[in-house]
Design an enzyme around this catalytic site. Structure first.
Site, mmCIF file in Angstrom:
data_model
loop_
_atom_site.group_PDB
_atom_site.id
_atom_site.type_symbol
_atom_site.label_atom_id
_atom_site.label_comp_id
_atom_site.label_asym_id
_atom_site.label_seq_id
_atom_site.Cartn_x
_atom_site.Cartn_y
_atom_site.Cartn_z
ATOM 1 N N ARG A 1 80.121 51.698 -33.574
ATOM 2 C CA ARG A 1 79.192 52.535 -32.807
ATOM 3 C C ARG A 1 78.794 51.766 -31.550
ATOM 4 O O ARG A 1 78.429 50.595 -31.638
ATOM 5 C CB ARG A 1 77.947 52.857 -33.638
ATOM 6 C CG ARG A 1 77.120 54.013 -33.051
ATOM 7 C CD ARG A 1 75.822 54.215 -33.787
ATOM 8 N NE ARG A 1 74.824 53.266 -33.324
ATOM 9 C CZ ARG A 1 73.743 52.893 -34.014
ATOM 10 N NH1 ARG A 1 73.521 53.376 -35.212
ATOM 11 N NH2 ARG A 1 72.898 52.018 -33.514
ATOM 12 N N GLU B 1 77.643 48.255 -32.792
ATOM 13 C CA GLU B 1 77.269 48.165 -34.197
ATOM 14 C C GLU B 1 78.518 48.203 -35.061
ATOM 15 O O GLU B 1 79.193 49.226 -35.109
ATOM 16 C CB GLU B 1 76.395 49.385 -34.534
ATOM 17 C CG GLU B 1 74.932 49.083 -34.599
ATOM 18 C CD GLU B 1 74.605 48.286 -35.843
ATOM 19 O OE1 GLU B 1 75.521 47.952 -36.611
ATOM 20 O OE2 GLU B 1 73.430 47.992 -36.028
ATOM 21 N N ARG C 1 62.394 51.869 -37.661
ATOM 22 C CA ARG C 1 61.498 52.796 -36.972
ATOM 23 C C ARG C 1 62.105 54.192 -37.001
ATOM 24 O O ARG C 1 63.309 54.332 -36.841
ATOM 25 C CB ARG C 1 61.356 52.392 -35.502
ATOM 26 C CG ARG C 1 60.418 51.247 -35.249
ATOM 27 C CD ARG C 1 60.327 50.951 -33.765
ATOM 28 N NE ARG C 1 59.907 49.575 -33.557
ATOM 29 C CZ ARG C 1 58.637 49.196 -33.411
ATOM 30 N NH1 ARG C 1 57.672 50.080 -33.391
ATOM 31 N NH2 ARG C 1 58.341 47.927 -33.259
#
Ligand SMILES: Nc1ncnc2c1ncn2[C@@H]1O[C@H](COP(=O)(O)OP(=O)(O)O)[C@@H](O)[C@H]1O
Ligand SMILES: [Mg+2]
Length: 301
Positions: free
Chosen positions: A257, A274, A222
């Protein structure tokens, strides 16, 4: 050309992407340029390209393999075959299934309260409240949606969403919607390996991603609204707590992250860490690409 480099002994690094992005994400091209400035040849390589010999690379850095969520077993098995993989394969296996959040919560990290739905179990939606439904193995905010369970239409769509994930044999997460994301946004803190462990590099603000029920998205992710941000002391402290609780300790990742959203009391809670396919937002911070390139160089020894 790469053969010439190999024979001349110049270090080569693979930057791992997916076939939809054979020339990398623009952000990762900044990393390639910073590596070139340091005499390192960075070669984009598609993770599932059978022609790649991964033993050619002393270091192979995962960057944008964004098509793995529906091929998770295959991806994790592949990771185990890449000798120089960063981040290491066992961290990739751990990190690509958000059920790791349960371990981090047990270690004292503030996380979003989550109901976990296995593919073979049912779901009893709460009577009211705004909830997020998303897959445990997911990326790019795909297959994620936001539902007001008091609204009959949303309620029906929420049940259908869980059913869709279950039918695809995917573990599902149901979380209260943290509405501070609509105002404060989400904070991503970027860390790169340094001589004394992970060093904070920079942070960004990401705007809210979920407008309502999931109606599917074309593409790999997205679209995101990103701006630079200075993290708070509390955010830095939670990020350090997350890194300290990683399997094998904080020193193993080349990059990490940590994504945080303020909880109901305003204190930051972990949405995800992440270690596999994070956008690193190098373009938003002068010097960030160089810092990561230096970390790569240090790993090359
Ligand atoms: N509990 C939540 N409350 C509010 N927003 C959420 C919540 N969970 C996810 N989101 C939104 O959905 C996005 C994607 O969810 P995330 O868990 O980060 O999965 P992905 O791995 O796809 O990035 C987040 O960036 C955030 O904007
Ligand atoms: Mg995310």
């Amino acid at each position: 050309m790469s053969d010439n480099h190999a024979t001349r002994g110049l270090p080569r690094v693979a930057l791992i992407t997916c076939k939809e992005l054979p020339e990398l994400d623009p952000d990762d091209r900044l990393l390639a340029a910073a590596l070139a400035e340091r005499g390192v040849t960075a070669e984009p390589r598609v993770w599932d390209d059978p022609a790649v010999d991964w033993t050619d690379y002393p270091l192979a850095v995962l960057r944008s393999p964004w098509d793995y969520p529906t091929r998770h077993t295959e991806f994790v098995a592949w990771a185990g075959t890449v000798p120089g993989l960063a981040n290491p394969a066992d961290l990739v296996r751990w990190n690509t299934d958000k059920r790791y959040l349960r371990e981090l919560a047990a270690a004292g990290v503030p996380t979003v309260p989550t109901e976990w739905i296995a593919p073979d179990t049912g779901w009893n939606p709460a009577a009211t409240g705004e909830y997020v439904i998303k897959p445990a193995v997911g990326a790019g905010s795909l297959d994620a949606g936001r539902y007001d369970l008091a609204d009959p239409e949303h309620r029906g769509l929420a049940v259908a969403h869980v059913e869709r994930l279950r039918a695809a044999h995917r573990h599902t997460m149901v979380q209260p919607y943290l509405d501070a994301v609509d105002t404060a946004g989400e904070t991503s803190l970027l860390f790169f390996a340094g001589p004394d462990g992970p060093a904070f590099s920079h942070a960004i603000r990401k705007g809210p991603m979920l407008e309502g029920p999931d109606h599917g998205v074309e593409g790999l992710f997205r679209p995101e609204q990103i701006t630079p941000r200075v993290p708070s002391e509390a955010e830095l402290a939670v990020a350090e707590q997350v890194l300290a609780a990683l399997p094998g300790g904080p020193r193993r990742p080349l990059y990490a992250r940590v994504d945080l959203i303020p909880g109901p009391d305003g204190a930051p809670v972990l949405v995800e860490v992440e270690l596999t396919e994070p956008s690193l937002f190098l373009a938003h911070e002068p010097g960030a690409a160089g810092r990561l390139a230096d970390a790569v160089l240090a790993r090359l020894g």
